[in-house]
Design a protein around this motif. Structure first.
Motif, short mmCIF file in Angstrom:
data_model
loop_
_atom_site.label_atom_id
_atom_site.label_comp_id
_atom_site.label_asym_id
_atom_site.label_seq_id
_atom_site.Cartn_x
_atom_site.Cartn_y
_atom_site.Cartn_z
N CYS A 91 0.62 -3.10 4.78
CA CYS A 91 -0.29 -3.88 3.94
C CYS A 91 0.51 -4.27 2.70
O CYS A 91 0.81 -3.43 1.86
N MET A 99 -1.28 1.13 -5.16
CA MET A 99 -0.28 0.22 -4.61
C MET A 99 1.04 0.48 -5.32
O MET A 99 1.08 1.04 -6.42
N GLY A 148 -7.64 1.31 -1.81
CA GLY A 148 -6.94 0.16 -2.37
C GLY A 148 -6.52 0.32 -3.81
O GLY A 148 -6.04 -0.63 -4.43
N HIS A 178 0.84 -1.19 0.00
CA HIS A 178 0.00 0.00 0.00
C HIS A 178 0.88 1.24 0.00
O HIS A 178 1.95 1.25 0.62
#
Length: 80
Positions: free
Chosen positions: A72, A49, A46, A12
């Motif tokens: 994450c 990334m 989300g 992340h």
């Protein structure tokens, strides 16, 4: 079994455990422009990334531990 593989390590962009800086200090890992996304229908958390790849020969490789709380991330191995 040890075998050649392409390794993908992605995390992340803010909940990164310090991997933004860690991966920049590992020259054998290459930054990839596009990375997987998750939870694509629930806001933007989300969608951003960061992903690196490594063409690994048989052997043992280590990814350094996190340097900050909360990370994450995921890792994928694709046989070559």
């Amino acid at each position: 079994m040890f075998a050649p593989a392409r390794v993908y390590f992605f995390f992340h962009y803010t909940v990164d455990g310090g991997y933004t800086q860690i991966m920049q200090s590992l020259p054998e890992w290459k930054l990839i422009e596009k990375a997987p996304q998750y939870d694509i229908h629930n806001g933007e958390h989300g969608l951003r990334m960061t992903m690196y790849t490594l063409d690994a020969e048989p052997g043992v490789y280590r990814i350094p531990p996190t340097t900050r709380p909360r990370a994450c991330y995921n890792i994928v191995f694709v046989p070559r």
